[in-house]
Design a protein around this motif. Structure first.
Motif, short mmCIF file in Angstrom:
data_model
loop_
_atom_site.label_atom_id
_atom_site.label_comp_id
_atom_site.label_asym_id
_atom_site.label_seq_id
_atom_site.Cartn_x
_atom_site.Cartn_y
_atom_site.Cartn_z
N LEU A 197 31.05 35.47 -34.77
CA LEU A 197 31.07 34.34 -33.85
C LEU A 197 31.46 34.85 -32.47
O LEU A 197 32.49 35.51 -32.32
CB LEU A 197 32.07 33.28 -34.30
N VAL A 226 35.40 37.47 -34.88
CA VAL A 226 35.39 36.29 -34.02
C VAL A 226 35.93 36.71 -32.66
O VAL A 226 37.04 37.25 -32.56
CB VAL A 226 36.24 35.15 -34.63
N SER A 233 36.22 32.79 -28.64
CA SER A 233 35.79 31.51 -29.22
C SER A 233 36.96 30.54 -29.30
O SER A 233 38.10 30.85 -28.90
CB SER A 233 35.19 31.75 -30.62
N ILE A 260 38.69 27.95 -32.20
CA ILE A 260 38.70 27.58 -33.62
C ILE A 260 39.75 26.50 -33.84
O ILE A 260 40.93 26.69 -33.49
CB ILE A 260 39.00 28.79 -34.52
N LEU A 274 39.81 39.55 -34.87
CA LEU A 274 39.98 38.32 -34.09
C LEU A 274 40.43 38.72 -32.69
O LEU A 274 41.52 39.29 -32.53
CB LEU A 274 41.01 37.40 -34.76
N THR A 313 40.63 34.78 -28.61
CA THR A 313 40.19 33.50 -29.15
C THR A 313 41.36 32.52 -29.18
O THR A 313 42.50 32.89 -29.51
CB THR A 313 39.60 33.69 -30.56
#
Length: 705
Positions: A594, A619, A622, A624, A643, A646
């Protein structure tokens, strides 16, 4: 280089017509429907006589005597009878039926001017070296048997050509036909002088002394009076001398040198013109003999005889030539010749696709005349845009610019036009044939748009015959679902909002979905998207799964399910609403990427953004959010978890950003938020003892202990 002598097809004027003797040929008229009144043009042997009628009567009883080309001044259906009486009094007759439907209107002044010029005289007189400009809007052919039409252009016969011929010529504007005869002749006149000698030479070897008042000596032998013929060896040179029979020491002596017998050779020069050259003493010159011949040259004597015809004509025959040396006749020689200006037919192009738009590779094979070589070049456009397709719909494929590749000789396997994964490509294949005489045919062209991979879905499509092309898009995914799984890759261009069908939508082949104009895909409450041993790439799309209506809808607790698959989302909003429990991405031995996406999972009891087993999760950049009584952004077992940068948020009674079991992880530069903003007593990221943390820094927490 040769002047504009491209397309043409000509028939030799000595072809036979059934019903007449072999020596007589009707060049015009011939059966057919013509837009001009027809001339009667015959080619006959010396001594033949011809009579004709076009009223149905016997031409020998009440017909007209033929003494040269004449116009048959009749329209409508004409029944022409021609009788030829040969020198031995043998009579042969033929009947030709044709129709004249005169045309007075033309599409352009150029056409009218040219056709009027050609049809006004009984026979059109053409002189070698002149240009005959045929408008490009017309097509033409030579001869009475040819079926190949040639686009109009400027044609000519070399000024050096000495051939005199009558050539049938047909013109068309695509609907009407005009048939005429061209008399092609040379303006040249050769040497006409003759030398007066007191002997004759016949059949090269036989010398007959004709003046009884002279005595003769050959090659220095004794002087002899005229008597029996003398045979000479014409492989060597001889000298013939003569003087008065009243021999005296002071008598003047004259002489003539007889050169060896020459040969004739046919050559094609650098301008593709044919020449008959005398191979022998420079004193030799040649002219047309009195012997019957199918071909004639201009009057006089020539050292070199040029032969040429219009491009597209094939003329052949035998020239019977009389040879003279210093004005004295020596004998006759015959030489066969063939001038091939007839281009082969354009190649045939056969394909496995018979529409302009192709969804699979296009195979092109070629066919042509025997012994002709075929050359082809492939032109290719850039990726076609929506505007390009609109232009094609209005103006055709010729309006699209293509970049041409080189011409290459084609074999029996032909060539293949492949699609481009990035979009639609217009191909234009051009082919021509070259025969053994180096004549080049007109080109054949085939155009096709190849798009193996790109399909278009537009919510506002009104195409009744939708095929997924940019101009005829599908209205929803039902039109392309089967297509996606029938090939190795498909790209869906989505415009507007569409809803997937009820039940599971399975992607079993690689697919990319590209969104424009607020593209949105709605997934019904009881449905899921399943990726099975395939990849799904999506960009600029809103994915939304609706929550089930407890009274009417079947509940589904999964939105995307990956089974040995890859999901790669960029710039997407992914919203999953569930009744009870729900997970947006459920992955088994798969990959999820993502980037710059927003992901929201909302449920009553339990909500998860991504739940994976033995998978690779990445990810970046982004947002979430999970909202439920128990809320988890990521639940990752085994595999790897990355990650970065994000914003992650959990909303609910219990919540964690990530629960990691047996995972290798990198967690950097993220913002973790728990709501309501109270110390829940839980950590943002929970790890079991088997987790390997490769990097964890720069993370900011709010609402966690």
């Amino acid at each position: 280089m040769r002047k504009n002598l491209f397309f043409l097809i000509v028939l030799s004027v000595v072809s036979s017509v059934a019903g007449l003797s072999a020596a007589a040929v009707i060049l015009s008229p011939v059966p057919g429907t013509w837009a001009n009144r027809q001339p009667l043009v015959l080619q006959m042997a010396p001594g033949d006589e011809a009579f004709y009628s076009y009223s149905g009567t016997d031409p020998l009883e009440s017909g007209f005597a033929y003494d040269g080309p004449v116009l048959i001044d009749a329209a409508g259906t004409v029944k022409l009878r021609v009788a030829v009486v040969s020198g031995d009094s043998t009579t042969t007759e033929t009947t030709i039926e044709y129709t004249v439907s005169e045309q007075d209107s033309f599409s352009s002044s150029d056409e009218e001017t040219f056709i009027t010029k050609m049809t006004a005289p009984v026979v059109y007189e053409y002189t070698s070296g002149e240009s005959l400009a045929i408008p490009q809007t017309l097509a033409y052919r030579f001869g009475n048997d040819s079926q190949t039409w040639i686009k109009g252009r400027t044609i000519s016969v070399s000024r050096k050509s000495l051939l005199n011929r009558l050539v049938p010529f047909t013109i068309t504007d695509g609907s009407s036909l005009w048939h005429v005869v061209i008399h092609a002749s040379s303006p040249q006149i050769g040497l006409l002088s003759r030398q007066d000698v007191p002997f004759t030479i016949s059949r090269w070897k036989t010398v007959v002394f004709t003046n009884q008042k002279l005595i003769y000596s050959i090659d220095g032998a004794d002087w002899k009076p005229a008597g029996n013929p003398v045979e000479l060896d014409r492989s060597v040179r001889h000298m013939i001398r003569w003087q008065s029979v009243a021999y005296e020491a002071g008598n003047p002596v004259q002489y003539y040198v007889v050169p060896p017998e020459p040969g004739l050779a046919v050559h094609t020069n650098s301008d593709a013109e044919t020449e008959i050259q005398i191979q022998g003493d420079d004193s030799y010159m040649a002219g047309t003999s009195g012997a019957a011949s199918s071909s004639y040259i201009s009057a006089g004597l020539f050292r070199t005889i040029g032969l040429d015809t219009f491009y597209g004509d094939t003329v052949s025959g035998t020239l019977n030539l009389s040879l003279w040396s210093d004005g004295v006749y020596q004998g006759e020689l015959s030489v066969p010749y063939r001038i091939d200006r007839q281009p082969p037919s354009p190649p045939g192009l056969q394909t496995n696709i018979h529409t302009l738009f192709a969804r699979k590779p296009v195979k092109v094979t070629f066919s042509g005349e025997k012994d002709a070589k075929i050359y082809s070049a492939v032109s290719k456009s850039a990726l076609l845009t929506n505007d390009d397709f609109k232009t094609i719909a209005v103006s055709g494929t010729d309006s699209i610019k293509t970049t041409a590749g080189p011409y290459t000789e084609q074999g029996v396997t032909g060539l293949t036009l492949d699609g481009d994964p990035q979009g639609a490509i217009l191909y234009r294949v051009t082919a021509y044939a070259v025969d053994a005489a180096e004549n080049k045919s007109e080109s054949s062209t085939y155009s096709v748009i190849v798009d193996e991979y790109n399909y278009y879905v537009a919510a506002d499509s009104k195409a009744a015959d939708a095929d997924g092309s940019v101009l005829k898009p599908f209205k929803d995914f039902s039109g392309c679902a089967a297509i996606i799984n029938s090939q190795r890759f498909a790209r869906i261009h989505l415009k507007g909002s569409v809803t997937l069908p009820a039940g599971d939508t399975v992607f079993a082949a690689n697919c990319e979905i590209v969104g424009t104009d607020d593209a949105r895909i709605s997934i019904p409450a009881g449905a899921s998207v399943i990726l099975r041993s395939a990849s799904l790439s999506a960009s600029d799309i809103i994915f939304e799964k609706k929550a089930a209506d407890e009274e009417t809808d079947k509940n589904s607790d999964k939105m995307f399910v990956l089974e040995h698959a890859v999901a790669d989302f960029t710039g997407c909003e992914i919203i999953g609403k569930f009744t009870g429990n729900g997970t947006v991405f459920t992955a088994y031995t798969s990959v999820i990427n993502l980037n710059n996406c927003g992901l929201t999972a909302q449920a009553d009891s339990y909500a998860a953004g991504i739940s994976s087993n033995d998978s690779k999760i990445t990810v970046e950049k982004s947002r979430i959010s999970t909202i439920a009584d128990t809320s988890v952004n990521f639940s990752v077992q085994q595999g790897s978890f990355v990650l970065r940068s994000t914003n992650c948020k959990v909303v609910g009674r219990l919540g964690r950003i990530a629960e990691l079991v047996g995972t290798r992880c990198r967690i950097t530069d993220n913002t973790f938020t728990a709501e309501p903003d109270k110390k829940s007593g839980t950590s943002a990221v929970w790890k079991d003892k088997s987790v390997v943390t490769l990097d964890e820094k720069g993370n900011r927490l709010s609402g966690f202990k």
